[in-house]
Design an enzyme around this catalytic site. Structure first.
Site, short mmCIF file in Angstrom:
data_model
loop_
_atom_site.label_atom_id
_atom_site.label_comp_id
_atom_site.label_asym_id
_atom_site.label_seq_id
_atom_site.Cartn_x
_atom_site.Cartn_y
_atom_site.Cartn_z
N SER A 1 -4.38 -0.09 14.03
CA SER A 1 -5.15 1.11 14.35
C SER A 1 -5.52 1.10 15.83
CB SER A 1 -6.43 1.16 13.51
OG SER A 1 -7.25 2.23 13.90
N GLY B 1 0.82 -1.21 0.00
CA GLY B 1 0.00 0.00 0.00
C GLY B 1 0.85 1.25 0.00
N GLY C 1 -0.91 8.00 0.23
CA GLY C 1 -1.00 8.20 1.67
C GLY C 1 0.29 7.98 2.43
N GLY D 1 1.79 5.28 3.26
CA GLY D 1 2.67 4.27 2.69
C GLY D 1 3.63 4.86 1.68
N TYR E 1 -13.89 -2.82 10.14
CA TYR E 1 -12.54 -2.24 10.14
C TYR E 1 -11.85 -2.49 11.48
CZ TYR E 1 -8.86 1.34 10.05
OH TYR E 1 -7.66 2.00 10.12
#
Length: 281
Positions: free
Chosen positions: A143, A12, A16, A18, A166
């Site tokens: 997260s 990824g 963003g 990454g 998520y």
């Protein structure tokens, strides 16, 4: 930690946080494997790294397909004979309010499949390369949003919400981190997880309808801390909130829950554990 000429794979990494991590690693003289779904963004990231004197290669794969995850691992092995750091950063966000339940190419709940199962399978398939390159590090970008896994309905066929999906997938990453750290004792590979920063200025956050209030640079600092800080040498199975060592949801420290998740993950991905392979070889 000296990163020059180290081989580092960041999933990824065409957008963003990454991408920021990949570009900053490239600037250190590391060889960076860039991953994403979009060829154009991938090539643009490689060009940006090379423009600053770095070395990079783009590998395309959709992590919503376990077959593509296996092909991605094969592509990594074909490109390099060593892997010093693996950063599992790719993920799907909450989808915002009213998000409908989606499934992966394999029929699994999409967020569990992309955010957790893909990283589980990719890491499992790349472990021999990491072991050969030890000391090596694995960083799982999780997260602070965490929800206990409901083992009676892991695929959330009842009471679905994008936020719940998520949060469950991100906690699964942390259970995997702690479980894998136990398995890897004595191999020279460490594995840690983190919440990089809250509501970073990323596509994922904006798509969720949230106004960003952290920078991707802050998140990148936290990820790079786990990837390269000398202070973390030999330390494994930890969860960080930014750059501060923290505690995850209680389920992460439940050995029975971790064992159940491992068994389920091996079953869903069709991947034998290294222990199981050794017993059958």
């Amino acid at each position: 930690m000296e990163l020059k000429n180290k081989t580092i794979f960041v999933t990824g990494s065409t957008d963003g946080v990454g991408r920021v991590v990949a570009e900053r690693l490239g600037a250190t003289g590391a060889r960076v494997l860039v991953h994403g779904r979009d060829e154009g963004r991938g090539k643009a990231t490689v060009t940006a790294i090379e423009a600053k004197g770095g070395k990079a290669e783009f590998l395309a794969a959709d992590l919503g397909s376990l077959a593509e995850v296996s092909r991605l691992a094969e592509a990594v092995r074909a490109w390099t004979d060593r892997l010093d750091i693996l950063i599992n950063n790719a993920g799907v966000g909450t989808g915002g309010q009213g998000a409908k339940r989606q499934v992966s190419a394999d029929g699994y709940e999409l967020r569990f499949a992309v955010n957790y199962l893909a990283g589980f399978l990719l890491t499992s398939e790349l472990l021999p390369l990491l072991k050969k390159s030890a000391p090596a590090r694995i960083v799982n970008v999780a997260s602070a949003g965490q929800q206990a896994i409901d083992f009676d309905d892991v695929m959330l066929t009842q009471g679905y919400s994008g936020v719940r999906a998520y949060c469950q997938s991100k906690l699964a990453q942390i259970l995997f981190t702690i479980d894998l750290a136990e398995q890897l004792k004595g191999t020279g590979i460490t594995v840690n997880a983190l919440h990089p920063a809250s509501y970073m200025d990323t596509t994922m956050v904006r798509q969720a309808g949230v106004t960003p209030w952290s920078s991707v640079e802050t998140g990148a600092d936290a990820i790079l801390n786990l990837a390269a800080s000398p202070a973390l040498e030999g330390r494994s199975g930890l969860y960080f909130d930014g750059q501060r060592e923290s505690r995850a949801d209680a389920q992460a420290y439940d050995e029975k829950a971790r064992r159940r998740l491992r068994t389920l993950s091996l079953e869903l991905t069709g991947h034998q554990s290294s222990t199981s392979r050794e017993q059958h070889s």
